[in-house]
Design a protein around this motif. Structure first.
Motif, short mmCIF file in Angstrom:
data_model
loop_
_atom_site.label_atom_id
_atom_site.label_comp_id
_atom_site.label_asym_id
_atom_site.label_seq_id
_atom_site.Cartn_x
_atom_site.Cartn_y
_atom_site.Cartn_z
N PHE A 86 -1.77 -2.78 -10.20
CA PHE A 86 -2.15 -3.68 -11.29
C PHE A 86 -1.42 -5.03 -11.17
CE2 PHE A 86 -3.71 0.19 -13.29
CZ PHE A 86 -4.84 -0.26 -13.96
N GLY A 87 -0.67 -5.21 -10.10
CA GLY A 87 0.01 -6.48 -9.89
C GLY A 87 1.26 -6.66 -10.72
N ARG A 88 1.83 -5.56 -11.18
CA ARG A 88 3.02 -5.63 -12.03
C ARG A 88 4.28 -5.33 -11.21
NH1 ARG A 88 -0.11 -8.21 -14.45
NH2 ARG A 88 -0.75 -7.89 -16.59
N PRO A 89 5.33 -6.13 -11.38
CA PRO A 89 6.59 -5.85 -10.70
C PRO A 89 7.24 -4.60 -11.29
CG PRO A 89 6.87 -7.69 -12.20
CD PRO A 89 5.41 -7.34 -12.21
N VAL A 90 8.09 -3.97 -10.50
CA VAL A 90 8.70 -2.69 -10.87
C VAL A 90 10.22 -2.79 -10.81
CG1 VAL A 90 8.93 -0.26 -10.21
CG2 VAL A 90 6.71 -1.40 -10.00
N VAL A 91 10.87 -2.21 -11.81
CA VAL A 91 12.32 -2.00 -11.81
C VAL A 91 12.52 -0.51 -11.61
CG1 VAL A 91 14.46 -2.06 -13.15
CG2 VAL A 91 12.81 -3.93 -13.36
N ALA A 92 13.29 -0.14 -10.58
CA ALA A 92 13.49 1.28 -10.28
C ALA A 92 14.79 1.47 -9.52
CB ALA A 92 12.31 1.80 -9.46
N PRO A 93 15.28 2.71 -9.47
CA PRO A 93 16.49 2.97 -8.71
C PRO A 93 16.20 2.96 -7.20
CG PRO A 93 15.65 5.00 -9.62
CD PRO A 93 14.80 3.89 -10.17
N ARG A 94 17.22 2.65 -6.44
CA ARG A 94 17.12 2.62 -4.99
C ARG A 94 17.19 4.06 -4.48
NH1 ARG A 94 20.62 -0.99 -4.43
NH2 ARG A 94 19.22 -2.72 -4.10
N MET A 95 16.00 4.68 -4.29
CA MET A 95 15.96 6.06 -3.80
C MET A 95 14.58 6.39 -3.26
SD MET A 95 15.80 8.35 -7.34
CE MET A 95 17.38 7.85 -7.94
N GLY A 96 14.53 7.35 -2.33
CA GLY A 96 13.28 7.88 -1.82
C GLY A 96 12.28 6.82 -1.40
N TYR A 97 11.02 7.09 -1.68
CA TYR A 97 9.90 6.23 -1.31
C TYR A 97 9.97 4.87 -2.00
CZ TYR A 97 4.92 5.05 -0.50
OH TYR A 97 3.75 4.46 -0.13
N LEU A 98 10.67 4.80 -3.12
CA LEU A 98 10.82 3.52 -3.82
C LEU A 98 11.47 2.47 -2.90
CD1 LEU A 98 11.97 4.96 -7.24
CD2 LEU A 98 9.77 3.86 -6.77
N ASN A 99 12.38 2.92 -2.03
CA ASN A 99 13.00 2.01 -1.06
C ASN A 99 11.99 1.35 -0.15
OD1 ASN A 99 15.90 2.21 -1.50
ND2 ASN A 99 15.70 4.33 -0.85
N ASP A 100 10.90 2.07 0.14
CA ASP A 100 9.90 1.58 1.08
C ASP A 100 8.85 0.68 0.44
OD1 ASP A 100 11.07 3.00 3.20
OD2 ASP A 100 9.97 4.81 2.66
N ILE A 101 8.68 0.79 -0.85
CA ILE A 101 7.58 0.03 -1.46
C ILE A 101 8.02 -1.07 -2.42
CG2 ILE A 101 5.92 1.91 -1.17
CD1 ILE A 101 6.19 2.47 -4.19
N ILE A 102 9.26 -1.03 -2.88
CA ILE A 102 9.73 -2.08 -3.80
C ILE A 102 10.63 -3.03 -3.03
CG2 ILE A 102 10.92 -2.61 -5.97
CD1 ILE A 102 8.32 -0.94 -6.28
N SER A 103 10.31 -4.31 -3.11
CA SER A 103 11.09 -5.35 -2.44
C SER A 103 11.29 -6.51 -3.41
CB SER A 103 10.35 -5.84 -1.19
OG SER A 103 9.20 -6.60 -1.59
N GLU A 104 11.97 -7.54 -2.96
CA GLU A 104 12.17 -8.72 -3.82
C GLU A 104 10.86 -9.37 -4.20
OE1 GLU A 104 14.98 -11.52 -2.30
OE2 GLU A 104 16.57 -10.04 -2.16
N LYS A 105 9.80 -9.13 -3.43
CA LYS A 105 8.49 -9.72 -3.71
C LYS A 105 7.73 -9.01 -4.82
CE LYS A 105 7.81 -11.53 0.92
NZ LYS A 105 6.96 -11.50 2.11
N ASN A 106 8.17 -7.77 -5.15
CA ASN A 106 7.40 -7.03 -6.15
C ASN A 106 8.27 -6.24 -7.13
OD1 ASN A 106 8.22 -4.82 -4.65
ND2 ASN A 106 6.22 -4.47 -3.73
N GLY A 107 9.55 -6.59 -7.21
CA GLY A 107 10.40 -5.91 -8.19
C GLY A 107 11.86 -5.93 -7.83
#
Length: 175
Positions: A105-126
């Motif tokens: 949906f084009g929304r940035p994400v705040v999440a903990p640094r763990m698992g698959y989140l490390n692979d999909i969340i970057s400075e460009k999207n959260g």
């Protein structure tokens, strides 16, 4: 019920203890009044739901809205389009359909640094935070409000994600 001048955070999905909603609600109470938290999802544990309600009732103002029921796929867009960022403060996670949906949906994400989140969340999207830092969630939720993201670029990235990439990431993290 949402002031257009407020920064709106969204948590959505099945509301379970490991998703750390209790900390999220506590953090909202520590942020300035320019924020709103929407919690959209079903609680399967009545005691956990009561705990969340008690935290919210103890807050000095009503900046948290809880829609504690199953959100049909067709209604998810209403919540996504109403928010500025999605917050997924999980205590544990291998994958996150919630993060993928938010990015879709084009929304940035705040999440903990763990698992698959490390692979999909970057400075460009959260923002990813270190869950060992007791103020990591607070710091990240404060920081994201000062950043600008391209919804178009986030959606473009989300289209590159697949179940195969998630499985490969999990395999790489386990082996």
């Amino acid at each position: 019920e949402i002031d257009e001048n407020q920064y709106v955070f969204l948590f959505f999905g099945l509301c379970k203890k490991y998703k750390n909603i209790h900390e999220l609600v506590s953090v909202i109470s520590r942020l300035d009044t320019g924020v709103k938290l929407l919690i959209a999802g079903r609680f399967d544990d009545p005691e956990y739901y009561s705990k969340i309600i008690n935290i919210v009732d103890g807050m000095d103002n009503k900046r948290v809205r809880i829609d504690a029921w199953y959100i049909p796929d067709g209604e998810l867009q209403n919540y996504m389009l109403a928010c500025d960022a999605v917050v997924l403060p999980y205590l544990e996670s291998l994958t996150s359909g919630g993060a993928v949906a938010a990015l879709g949906f084009g929304r940035p994400v705040v999440a903990p640094r763990m698992g698959y989140l490390n692979d999909i969340i970057s400075e460009k999207n959260g923002i990813l935070y270190n869950s060992d830092n007791k103020d990591g969630l607070l710091i990240s939720m404060t920081a994201i409000r000062g950043r600008t993201y391209s919804s178009k670029e986030i959606k473009k990235f989300a289209r590159t994600l697949s179940w195969d990439s998630a499985v490969n990431s999990i395999r790489d993290n386990i082996v």
